[in-house]
Design a protein around this motif. Structure first.
Motif, mmCIF file in Angstrom:
data_model
loop_
_atom_site.group_PDB
_atom_site.id
_atom_site.type_symbol
_atom_site.label_atom_id
_atom_site.label_comp_id
_atom_site.label_asym_id
_atom_site.label_seq_id
_atom_site.Cartn_x
_atom_site.Cartn_y
_atom_site.Cartn_z
ATOM 1 N N ASP A 77 0.721 -1.099 -0.013
ATOM 2 C CA ASP A 77 0.203 0.090 0.003
ATOM 3 C C ASP A 77 0.961 1.292 -0.006
ATOM 4 O O ASP A 77 1.575 1.403 1.178
ATOM 5 N N ASP A 87 1.917 -4.739 3.687
ATOM 6 C CA ASP A 87 0.986 -5.253 4.585
ATOM 7 C C ASP A 87 0.709 -6.758 4.166
ATOM 8 O O ASP A 87 -0.155 -7.399 4.809
ATOM 9 N N SER A 197 -12.048 -5.069 -0.750
ATOM 10 C CA SER A 197 -12.426 -4.848 0.601
ATOM 11 C C SER A 197 -12.411 -6.071 1.398
ATOM 12 O O SER A 197 -12.176 -6.141 2.667
ATOM 13 N N ARG A 200 -8.807 -6.525 2.726
ATOM 14 C CA ARG A 200 -8.427 -5.764 3.794
ATOM 15 C C ARG A 200 -9.309 -5.678 5.165
ATOM 16 O O ARG A 200 -8.609 -5.231 6.077
ATOM 17 N N ARG A 212 -7.696 -12.287 7.961
ATOM 18 C CA ARG A 212 -7.122 -11.790 6.876
ATOM 19 C C ARG A 212 -6.334 -12.130 5.947
ATOM 20 O O ARG A 212 -6.322 -12.148 4.748
ATOM 21 N N GLN A 216 -6.746 -13.231 1.985
ATOM 22 C CA GLN A 216 -5.957 -12.881 1.085
ATOM 23 C C GLN A 216 -5.373 -14.048 0.096
ATOM 24 O O GLN A 216 -5.412 -14.217 -1.189
#
Length: 311
Positions: A77, A87, A197, A200, A212, A216
């Motif tokens: 990011d 991240d 979204s 994240r 998370r 991913q």
């Protein structure tokens, strides 16, 4: 058979041959266009790094000889006036002999030595301090394996990749909403904005960063699967444009061709590894860190070394 019927059939054949020839020419032109765009895109996303080979290897990995290799994927990011944070930190090892890929996510808050900085900090800060090469060296030090290749993905353009392959399918295990999107439990098909979204979201997940990471990996696997499908070949321009604008890798064009030729079966089978037994807490600086469980770390290191045939 009457002579007139024979003459009619003879008259038909030139038309049939002509139509087939036109179709073959169109198909050949299309494939040539795909190939030209493909080679152009792969050259565009290639971004060489200073080191030629990992310090943990004597010789550079040889893809033509079908040697196992590793890839570090960084989802970055970047914000205006900021070098950015990695991240998303995922390591994959690929072994063509047993036709499998192992994938492990490293929690971005992992407290570890930042190689080249001379300090310990969150592992995702390595990118902010020293870019791709410091990230590679730091991950190598943590996992005790060579990192042969690195791929950097701009997370702001992540949704372009998902849209380019026509969306991805995921198996959602948590009912939640984020931004303006609803994500019920079950199999979902997500477009680019929904997928971004989805990956994240962290604060409403009981699993925190671990949940998370799972999301991913689901989306990444979805992109890999859809990107290899026939329908994606028909939409190759959008895919190549999205790749060219949002992906950088030190893998050369020839190396990518070797992977496609020699490792295709291995990329199709992905085994997930997890870091989930560590502990979190604040140090004297008041910042929250994730501390690896040493036994779990050693187990993952051993599995990756074995997969890379280093034992």
């Amino acid at each position: 058979m009457k002579r007139s019927d024979v003459r009619k059939k003879k008259k038909k054949w030139p038309w049939v041959v002509g139509i087939l020839a036109v179709l073959l020419l169109i198909g050949g032109a299309y494939l040539l266009s795909v190939y030209m765009s493909f080679t152009s895109t792969l050259k565009e996303i290639n971004s060489p790094i200073e080191r030629e080979v990992s310090d943990m290897r004597v010789d550079e990995v040889n893809l033509d000889k079908k040697q196992p290799f590793s890839v570090l994927m960084l989802g970055v990011d970047k914000r205006e006036g900021d070098a950015g944070r990695s991240d998303t930190i995922i390591v994959m090892t690929v072994n063509p002999t047993d036709k499998s890929t192992k994938m492990v996510s490293i929690p971005r808050d992992t407290y570890t030595e930042i190689v080249g900085k001379g300090t310990k900090d969150k592992i995702n800060h390595a990118y902010a301090f020293g870019g791709i090469e410091m990230s590679m060296a730091t991950v190598e030090n943590l996992l005790d394996i060579p990192i042969d290749y690195v791929t950097q993905v701009n997370m702001e353009g992540f949704e372009d990749l998902v849209d380019a392959v026509g969306g991805v399918n995921v198996n959602n295990t948590l009912d939640f909403s984020v931004d303006k999107h609803q994500y019920p439990v079950g199999n979902l098909t997500l477009d680019g904005e929904e997928a971004l979204s989805y990956v994240r979201m962290r604060y409403d997940d009981p699993g925190g960063d671990f949940g998370r990471q799972d999301r991913q990996k689901q989306v990444i696997q979805g992109i890999m699967k859809e990107g290899a499908s026939v329908k994606s070949l028909l939409n190759y321009r959008s895919i190549f444009n999205a790749l060219g604008a949002n992906v950088q890798t030190n893998m050369t064009f020839d190396e990518m061709v070797d992977v496609q030729k020699n490792y295709r079966d291995a990329v199709g089978k992905v085994d997930q590894l997890y870091f989930e037994k560590g502990t979190g807490g604040k140090l004297s600086d008041g910042v929250w860190y994730y501390n690896m469980n040493e036994a779990e770390l050693a187990e993952v290191q051993g599995l990756l070394k074995e997969h890379l045939e280093m034992n």
